[in-house]
Write a protein that holds these residues in place. Structure first.
Motif, PDB file in Angstrom:
ATOM      1  N   TYR A 115      16.537  58.820   8.474  1.00 19.78           N
ATOM      2  CA  TYR A 115      17.244  60.045   8.093  1.00 19.78           C
ATOM      3  C   TYR A 115      18.467  60.318   8.972  1.00 19.78           C
ATOM      4  CZ  TYR A 115      12.933  60.789   5.520  1.00 19.78           C
ATOM      5  OH  TYR A 115      11.871  60.641   4.670  1.00 19.78           O
ATOM      6  N   THR A 116      19.113  59.259   9.460  1.00 18.48           N
ATOM      7  CA  THR A 116      20.255  59.455  10.354  1.00 18.48           C
ATOM      8  C   THR A 116      21.600  59.190   9.694  1.00 18.48           C
ATOM      9  OG1 THR A 116      20.037  57.178  11.162  1.00 18.48           O
ATOM     10  CG2 THR A 116      18.897  58.898  12.415  1.00 18.48           C
ATOM     11  N   GLU A 117      21.609  58.743   8.447  1.00 15.63           N
ATOM     12  CA  GLU A 117      22.869  58.371   7.792  1.00 15.63           C
ATOM     13  C   GLU A 117      23.857  59.529   7.721  1.00 15.63           C
ATOM     14  OE1 GLU A 117      22.431  56.496   4.056  1.00 15.63           O
ATOM     15  OE2 GLU A 117      21.538  54.665   4.864  1.00 15.63           O
ATOM     16  N   THR A 118      23.362  60.739   7.526  1.00 11.96           N
ATOM     17  CA  THR A 118      24.255  61.885   7.367  1.00 11.96           C
ATOM     18  C   THR A 118      24.912  62.311   8.678  1.00 11.96           C
ATOM     19  OG1 THR A 118      22.386  63.418   7.673  1.00 11.96           O
ATOM     20  CG2 THR A 118      22.931  62.773   5.412  1.00 11.96           C
ATOM     21  N   LEU A 119      24.473  61.756   9.792  1.00 15.81           N
ATOM     22  CA  LEU A 119      25.015  62.162  11.090  1.00 15.81           C
ATOM     23  C   LEU A 119      26.374  61.547  11.381  1.00 15.81           C
ATOM     24  CD1 LEU A 119      21.794  61.866  13.303  1.00 15.81           C
ATOM     25  CD2 LEU A 119      22.806  63.958  12.368  1.00 15.81           C
ATOM     26  N   GLY A 120      26.687  60.436  10.711  1.00 20.01           N
ATOM     27  CA  GLY A 120      27.927  59.743  11.016  1.00 20.01           C
ATOM     28  C   GLY A 120      27.884  59.043  12.358  1.00 20.01           C
ATOM     29  N   MET A 121      26.684  58.740  12.834  1.00 17.91           N
ATOM     30  CA  MET A 121      26.488  58.052  14.114  1.00 17.91           C
ATOM     31  C   MET A 121      25.584  56.847  13.890  1.00 17.91           C
ATOM     32  SD  MET A 121      25.588  61.301  16.560  1.00 17.91           S
ATOM     33  CE  MET A 121      25.532  60.315  18.058  1.00 17.91           C
ATOM     34  N   SER A 122      25.874  55.764  14.559  1.00 18.11           N
ATOM     35  CA  SER A 122      24.978  54.607  14.510  1.00 18.11           C
ATOM     36  C   SER A 122      23.817  54.833  15.477  1.00 18.11           C
ATOM     37  CB  SER A 122      25.722  53.332  14.892  1.00 18.11           C
ATOM     38  OG  SER A 122      26.072  53.359  16.272  1.00 18.11           O
ATOM     39  N   ILE A 123      22.763  54.037  15.306  1.00 15.33           N
ATOM     40  CA  ILE A 123      21.642  54.100  16.245  1.00 15.33           C
ATOM     41  C   ILE A 123      22.124  53.772  17.651  1.00 15.33           C
ATOM     42  CG2 ILE A 123      19.450  53.018  16.896  1.00 15.33           C
ATOM     43  CD1 ILE A 123      19.131  54.889  14.575  1.00 15.33           C
ATOM     44  N   ASP A 124      23.064  52.823  17.756  1.00 17.97           N
ATOM     45  CA  ASP A 124      23.627  52.478  19.068  1.00 17.97           C
ATOM     46  C   ASP A 124      24.273  53.699  19.718  1.00 17.97           C
ATOM     47  OD1 ASP A 124      23.269  50.120  17.473  1.00 17.97           O
ATOM     48  OD2 ASP A 124      24.465  49.003  18.923  1.00 17.97           O
ATOM     49  N   GLU A 125      25.047  54.436  18.922  1.00 18.14           N
ATOM     50  CA  GLU A 125      25.727  55.619  19.451  1.00 18.14           C
ATOM     51  C   GLU A 125      24.732  56.704  19.824  1.00 18.14           C
ATOM     52  OE1 GLU A 125      30.031  55.597  17.197  1.00 18.14           O
ATOM     53  OE2 GLU A 125      28.240  56.109  16.040  1.00 18.14           O
ATOM     54  N   LYS A 159       8.000  46.557  11.668  1.00 20.37           N
ATOM     55  CA  LYS A 159       9.137  45.742  11.221  1.00 20.37           C
ATOM     56  C   LYS A 159       9.984  46.503  10.208  1.00 20.37           C
ATOM     57  CE  LYS A 159      10.497  41.271   9.280  1.00 20.37           C
ATOM     58  NZ  LYS A 159      11.432  41.870   8.286  1.00 20.37           N
ATOM     59  N   MET A 160       9.339  47.214   9.316  1.00 18.03           N
ATOM     60  CA  MET A 160      10.068  47.995   8.327  1.00 18.03           C
ATOM     61  C   MET A 160      10.958  49.030   9.008  1.00 18.03           C
ATOM     62  SD  MET A 160      10.046  51.255   6.775  1.00 18.03           S
ATOM     63  CE  MET A 160       8.369  51.875   6.819  1.00 18.03           C
ATOM     64  N   MET A 161      10.427  49.708  10.022  1.00 20.07           N
ATOM     65  CA  MET A 161      11.209  50.733  10.716  1.00 20.07           C
ATOM     66  C   MET A 161      12.372  50.110  11.488  1.00 20.07           C
ATOM     67  SD  MET A 161      10.010  53.665   9.898  1.00 20.07           S
ATOM     68  CE  MET A 161      11.041  54.556  11.041  1.00 20.07           C
ATOM     69  N   ILE A 162      12.115  48.986  12.119  1.00 23.70           N
ATOM     70  CA  ILE A 162      13.175  48.331  12.898  1.00 23.70           C
ATOM     71  C   ILE A 162      14.224  47.726  11.973  1.00 23.70           C
ATOM     72  CG2 ILE A 162      13.658  46.518  14.608  1.00 23.70           C
ATOM     73  CD1 ILE A 162      10.800  47.047  15.713  1.00 23.70           C
ATOM     74  N   ASP A 163      13.795  47.262  10.780  1.00 21.69           N
ATOM     75  CA  ASP A 163      14.762  46.775   9.788  1.00 21.69           C
ATOM     76  C   ASP A 163      15.685  47.905   9.334  1.00 21.69           C
ATOM     77  OD1 ASP A 163      13.879  44.186   9.860  1.00 21.69           O
ATOM     78  OD2 ASP A 163      12.665  44.312   8.045  1.00 21.69           O
ATOM     79  N   VAL A 164      15.153  49.118   9.231  1.00 19.34           N
ATOM     80  CA  VAL A 164      15.983  50.269   8.880  1.00 19.34           C
ATOM     81  C   VAL A 164      17.051  50.480   9.952  1.00 19.34           C
ATOM     82  CG1 VAL A 164      15.998  52.790   8.606  1.00 19.34           C
ATOM     83  CG2 VAL A 164      14.214  51.439   7.505  1.00 19.34           C
ATOM     84  N   MET A 165      16.652  50.377  11.207  1.00 17.84           N
ATOM     85  CA  MET A 165      17.627  50.511  12.294  1.00 17.84           C
ATOM     86  C   MET A 165      18.651  49.383  12.258  1.00 17.84           C
ATOM     87  SD  MET A 165      15.658  52.043  15.636  1.00 17.84           S
ATOM     88  CE  MET A 165      14.711  50.577  16.011  1.00 17.84           C
ATOM     89  N   LYS A 166      18.191  48.169  11.973  1.00 19.16           N
ATOM     90  CA  LYS A 166      19.094  47.031  11.897  1.00 19.16           C
ATOM     91  C   LYS A 166      20.141  47.233  10.812  1.00 19.16           C
ATOM     92  CE  LYS A 166      19.144  42.050  10.928  1.00 19.16           C
ATOM     93  NZ  LYS A 166      18.314  40.860  10.603  1.00 19.16           N
ATOM     94  N   GLU A 167      19.701  47.660   9.640  1.00 17.29           N
ATOM     95  CA  GLU A 167      20.618  47.894   8.522  1.00 17.29           C
ATOM     96  C   GLU A 167      21.617  48.993   8.881  1.00 17.29           C
ATOM     97  OE1 GLU A 167      20.469  49.233   3.806  1.00 17.29           O
ATOM     98  OE2 GLU A 167      18.622  48.804   4.893  1.00 17.29           O
ATOM     99  N   GLN A 168      21.124  50.033   9.532  1.00 12.76           N
ATOM    100  CA  GLN A 168      22.007  51.125   9.918  1.00 12.76           C
ATOM    101  C   GLN A 168      23.033  50.667  10.958  1.00 12.76           C
ATOM    102  OE1 GLN A 168      22.709  53.196  12.597  1.00 12.76           O
ATOM    103  NE2 GLN A 168      22.461  55.328  12.004  1.00 12.76           N
ATOM    104  N   ARG A 169      22.606  49.802  11.866  1.00 16.59           N
ATOM    105  CA  ARG A 169      23.507  49.273  12.884  1.00 16.59           C
ATOM    106  C   ARG A 169      24.593  48.403  12.254  1.00 16.59           C
ATOM    107  NH1 ARG A 169      20.686  46.112  17.409  1.00 16.59           N
ATOM    108  NH2 ARG A 169      22.534  46.716  18.599  1.00 16.59           N
ATOM    109  N   GLN A 170      24.219  47.606  11.247  1.00 17.62           N
ATOM    110  CA  GLN A 170      25.173  46.700  10.606  1.00 17.62           C
ATOM    111  C   GLN A 170      26.214  47.459   9.807  1.00 17.62           C
ATOM    112  OE1 GLN A 170      22.435  44.191   8.442  1.00 17.62           O
ATOM    113  NE2 GLN A 170      22.331  42.664  10.078  1.00 17.62           N
TER     114      GLN A 170
END
Length: 398
Positions: free
Chosen positions: A355-365, A385-396
């Motif tokens: 649920y972080t897409e609307t923030l305009g911030m990456s997980i890294d940020e 793995k599913m949760m970490i894949d979500v983070m990976k996709e968001q990072r990319q």
């Protein structure tokens, strides 16, 4: 067969087909399937024709929107139960109203290493911004209650084997791995373990979450003045708890489960803030915690906390045991521990990667910009793995 008999068979059949055809035309399309917990296919558009997807989407649309689809599925489920089947769809419906999922599949070493690499990279960012890093693996119901499955069920060790292999790839120089699964298996008997989970849902209950939380805090070794005797359990039984597995099976199990909350006897006055990466806004407790507790049917998220409340949610407690701040990248297993963390840390920052897409911030940020002293990844041992894949996709994407 003579023509007269053929008419008596054909005419009712044709009338039935035409009736179903007209019902399908006038029926309003449904958006979601309650029993399958998914979005249903809607009528294809002109855009789908241009993209060559119309036929496949229309086939899915017809299947998803077929009249009486849910009712027929429910009827089929009840017939199977009446005939003594214990495997319905992808679930085992067992004695004493227990519902358990089909065991997880083995994840390849290559995928597990790639998954661990995501945690290692994010942990490096956290370390570079002076944070202590922890990974807490929480024990999924499937792997802790394997004794309830029918004999000779395949794959009962898969979740733990996946987690153990994933653990080997975590950079121990940066990350302290807290294995709550191992703690549960060593501490509790089979019958004791059953008291820590909901029967019809895939989560632990508030009591199980508290037991896991105690292990996490003791392994973190941040504070040494916690008195667990100061905690009490409140049982909430005003609504009907609708477990996720039971929901997916059209409420086939009729059991009224009590919702336990574990909290300090003298509950502090926590303050809650929604944070968008730039500004924060104070919100009421009832806006984020147990938001559906007064409804007739209460889901796990509604009983404790929904993930969408945690795009970034901050909880502050002026009377916490230490003045450190912690940021937790979490899944739904974390939900019953929110107050518990707030008793220990002056500020708890909860981040659900879904649920972080609307923030305009990456997980890294989010990791880099957080002023927390401690960063924790808290995912269950089956869906990590599913949760970490979500983070990976968001990072990319960023």
């Amino acid at each position: 067969m003579n023509k007269r008999k053929a008419k008596w068979i054909a005419i009712p059949f044709i009338i039935m087909l035409m009736g179903i055809f007209f019902i399908n035309i006038i029926n309003r399309d449904k958006e979601v399937s309650i029993s399958e917990n998914r979005t249903l296919q809607q009528m294809p558009t002109i855009k789908d024709i241009k993209q060559g997807k119309f036929i496949s989407k229309f086939e899915n649309y017809f299947s998803d929107q077929f009249a009486f689809r849910e009712e027929l599925s429910n009827f089929y489920t009840n017939v199977k139960m009446a005939l003594g089947a214990n495997k319905i769809k992808s679930y085992y419906v067992l004695d004493n109203n227990w519902i358990l999922p089909t065991p997880a599949k083995i994840i390849s070493d290559k995928d597990l290493k790639a998954t661990a690499d995501q945690i290692n990279e994010l942990s490096k960012i956290g370390k570079d911004t002076n944070k202590q890093i922890f990974y807490a693996s929480t024990p999924h119901k499937e792997s802790m209650l394997s004794h309830l499955y029918p004999k000779y069920t395949n794959g009962l060790d898969n979740s733990l084997n996946n987690k153990n292999k994933f653990k080997e790839y975590i950079n121990k120089d940066i990350v302290k791995f807290i294995d709550v699964d191992k703690y549960f298996l060593n501490k509790f008997s089979k019958s004791e373990m059953e008291n820590l989970y909901f029967k019809t849902d895939h989560h632990w209950n508030g009591i199980g979450a508290f037991e896991g939380f105690k292990n996490i805090i003791e392994e973190m070794n941040i504070v040494d003045n916690v008195s667990w005797d100061n905690y009490t359990t409140t049982l909430f039984d005003k609504g009907y708890f609708l477990g996720s597995y039971n929901k997916n099976l059209n409420k086939i199990v009729k059991v009224d489960e009590t919702i336990p909350y574990v909290h300090l006897k003298d509950k502090p006055k926590y303050k809650y803030f929604k944070y968008n990466g730039k500004t924060e806004k104070e919100v009421n407790e009832e806006d984020v915690v147990a938001t559906r507790r007064n409804e007739d049917e209460i889901l796990y998220g509604g009983a404790y906390m929904f993930g969408n409340a945690c795009s970034i949610l901050k909880i502050r407690n002026e009377n916490a045991l230490c003045n450190k701040k912690i940021i937790i990248f979490r899944d739904s297993y974390q939900a019953p521990t929110s107050w518990l963390y707030a008793d220990i840390f002056s500020e708890v920052q909860l981040v659900d990667p879904r649920y972080t897409e609307t923030l305009g911030m990456s997980i890294d940020e989010i990791m880099r910009d957080s002023d927390a002293d401690i960063a924790m990844f808290m995912f269950d041992n089956t869906d990590f793995k599913m949760m970490i894949d979500v983070m990976k996709e968001q990072r990319q994407k960023n």
